[in-house]
Design an enzyme around this catalytic site. Structure first.
Site, PDB file in Angstrom:
ATOM      1  N   LYS A  78     -22.365 -38.128 -10.759  1.00  0.00           N
ATOM      2  CA  LYS A  78     -21.910 -38.009  -9.368  1.00  0.00           C
ATOM      3  C   LYS A  78     -23.108 -38.090  -8.418  1.00  0.00           C
ATOM      4  CE  LYS A  78     -19.095 -34.925  -6.428  1.00  0.00           C
ATOM      5  NZ  LYS A  78     -18.340 -33.668  -6.364  1.00  0.00           N
ATOM      6  N   SER A 158     -13.604 -33.822  -4.410  1.00  0.00           N
ATOM      7  CA  SER A 158     -14.602 -34.779  -3.950  1.00  0.00           C
ATOM      8  C   SER A 158     -15.130 -35.687  -5.072  1.00  0.00           C
ATOM      9  CB  SER A 158     -15.794 -34.028  -3.330  1.00  0.00           C
ATOM     10  OG  SER A 158     -16.467 -33.239  -4.304  1.00  0.00           O
ATOM     11  N   SER A 182     -12.830 -29.588  -6.715  1.00  0.00           N
ATOM     12  CA  SER A 182     -13.283 -30.981  -6.695  1.00  0.00           C
ATOM     13  C   SER A 182     -13.515 -31.612  -8.065  1.00  0.00           C
ATOM     14  CB  SER A 182     -14.571 -31.102  -5.871  1.00  0.00           C
ATOM     15  OG  SER A 182     -14.283 -30.978  -4.503  1.00  0.00           O
TER      16      SER A 182
END
Length: 495
Positions: A78, A158, A182
């Site tokens: 990420k 997210s 998330s």
């Protein structure tokens, strides 16, 4: 072997050990899949040179018999994790051009375990969002679609890029972070497994901060077994993070016995919310029945302060974000606005932050600054902290009554269309976190397991919440649920 990118971590690891494939072959298969999947916008910084270099090094270690847990396994990282020499922007314009000279502890742990980084993954800006629509790179797209409908769906947020990449077999697994859901919400939206460990189990050092008392890294994988393998590699104590624990990291995979006889699973009555779709209610009751059939005892429990969780979260998280994001000022690194003649330092701060931060980040920074201001600190921030303590005590009371884990829905719906909520009241988007934020406020481990499809053919997930530091037991119960649910559906390839 065909379709190497579709392997699980466990299967790929076994194939490597048996000499049935190589890390170079696995990595090449994933890189090829990534290049063919630009329509998903999951990978935003591709690192094929780094990937192939690490794959060759992994093959050499495997040949020598010196192979750590994830040696040679290709994964995505990420964009919130700082990676040495590779752009690490947190999907924000304000960090454009930032290439850290250091590696986050979690990504370094994965390097040490032999994992191969394929590139950086899309996300909501500074992890603020539930749909991956606040990214400076543009929307990540869910590989799943509603029947024959071609409308693009959100992969959740997210960690939307991570979820999309794992679900579409662009990588074998990915890192995510979870501040209010998330990891778990996007995992549920894309039919994969995502675990948020206990706060402090993974170091936060080198992870670009959103809300420091809530943020926690975790793996996003194709199976519960893979989650156990990757979580062990990610966890460590870290002198650079004062909130990380020095507890030993168990062999989580060895704890997956599948035997949950005698376990007590709590069903919180406060999670039965008016307006919850019938399909969510059904999959929840089906999940409870599956665990009961596997030998667990199902008990009703009360978490009375649940209704205050979302308001408390949306005071605490923006307050911490306001403090953390004050460092992005255009002075030392990242974006700096062009200044007019006569502009001073105040104008530079104002213009840089106005240009560099997106609307959602600006909204949360303003909320956070407001609730921390002198006249409102006690009315909002201090009160929210007290509510957080009460929420934590609710869980402690449930576990004190002998409950081993708590079963809830992971999300209030299946994946929705990109653009369907973004222009509406932002509060509607915040409601996506209704089942997940309590876990972050209490610092507990939580896992999302795919449990079925809705009538549109989209995945639905169930959430299990565990005792602090007891990820091993949580993963074992999740493995039992995964086996009973038998979820094997994959998105039809359109990209």
């Amino acid at each position: 072997m065909a379709d190497l990118n579709k392997l699980t971590l466990a299967d790929a690891r076994d194939a490597l050990k048996k000499g049935e494939t190589t890390s170079v072959e696995l990595t090449e298969a994933c890189l090829k899949a990534i290049d063919a999947a630009d329509a998903l916008n999951a990978f935003v910084h591709k690192t094929p040179e780094i990937a192939m270099e690490r794959a060759r090094a992994a093959d050499a270690r495997l040949a020598e018999g010196d192979a750590p847990a994830m040696c040679g396994l290709p994964i995505g990282i990420k964009d919130l994790f700082c990676t040495r020499g590779v752009p690490s922007q947190a999907a924000s314009g304000i960090l454009e051009g930032f290439r850290p000279e250091y590696e986050s502890t979690v990504s370094q742990n994965l390097i040490d375990a032999g994992a191969v980084m394929l590139g950086k993954l899309n996300m909501d800006e500074f992890a603020m969002g539930s749909s991956n629509e606040t990214s400076v790179y543009g929307n990540a797209v869910n590989p799943w679609r509603r029947g024959n409908d071609e409308a693009a769906l959100t992969p959740g947020g997210s960690s939307g890029g991570s979820a999309s990449a794992v679900a579409a077999d662009l990588c074998l697994a990915a890192t995510g972070t979870d501040t209010g859901g998330s990891i778990r919400q996007p995992a549920a939206f894309t039919g994969i497994v995502g675990i948020k460990p206990t706060y402090g189990r993974c170091s936060r050092w080198g992870i670009i901060a959103f809300a420091s008392s809530l943020d926690q890294a975790g793996p996003m994988t194709k199976t519960v077994r893979d989650a156990a393998i990757m979580l062990e590699a990610m966890c460590s104590s870290d002198a650079k993070d004062s909130t990380s624990t020095d507890l030993p990291v168990p062999n989580f995979e060895a704890l997956l016995t599948g035997d949950i006889r005698g376990k007590k699973i709590g069903i919180p009555r406060e999670y039965r919310i008016d307006g919850t779709p019938e399909e969510i209610e059904k999959i929840w009751s089906d999940g409870a029945a599956m665990l009961k059939d596997a030998g667990a005892e199902i008990v009703d429990i009360s978490l009375p302060h649940t209704k205050y969780a979302l308001p408390a979260y949306y005071v605490i998280a923006p307050a911490e974000a306001s403090s953390n994001l004050a460092r992005y000022d255009g002075v030392r690194y990242g974006h700096r606005a062009k200044l007019a003649q006569g502009d001073g330092i105040t104008e530079m701060y104002e213009k840089t932050r106005a240009e560099g931060f997106g609307d959602e980040v600006q909204r949360r920074v303003m909320i956070g600054t407001y609730v921390l201001s002198a006249g409102f600190y006690d009315a909002y921030y201090n009160r929210a902290r007290k509510v957080r303590t009460l929420i934590k005590k609710d869980f402690e009371d449930a576990f004190a009554q002998g409950v081993d884990a708590i079963l809830t829905p992971a999300t209030p719906s299946s994946a929705f269309g990109l653009g369907e909520m973004a222009e509406a009241d932002p509060v509607q988007m915040y409601l996506n976190d209704v089942f997940t934020v309590t876990v972050n406020l209490a610092g507990l481990p939580g896992i999302s397991v795919p449990a079925g499809l809705d009538k549109q053919g989209l995945p639905l997930g169930l959430q299990l919440i565990g005792k602090p530091w007891d990820e091993g037991d949580l993963l074992n119960i999740a493995a039992s649920l995964e086996k009973s649910a038998g979820f094997v559906a994959k998105p039809a390839q359109w990209w």
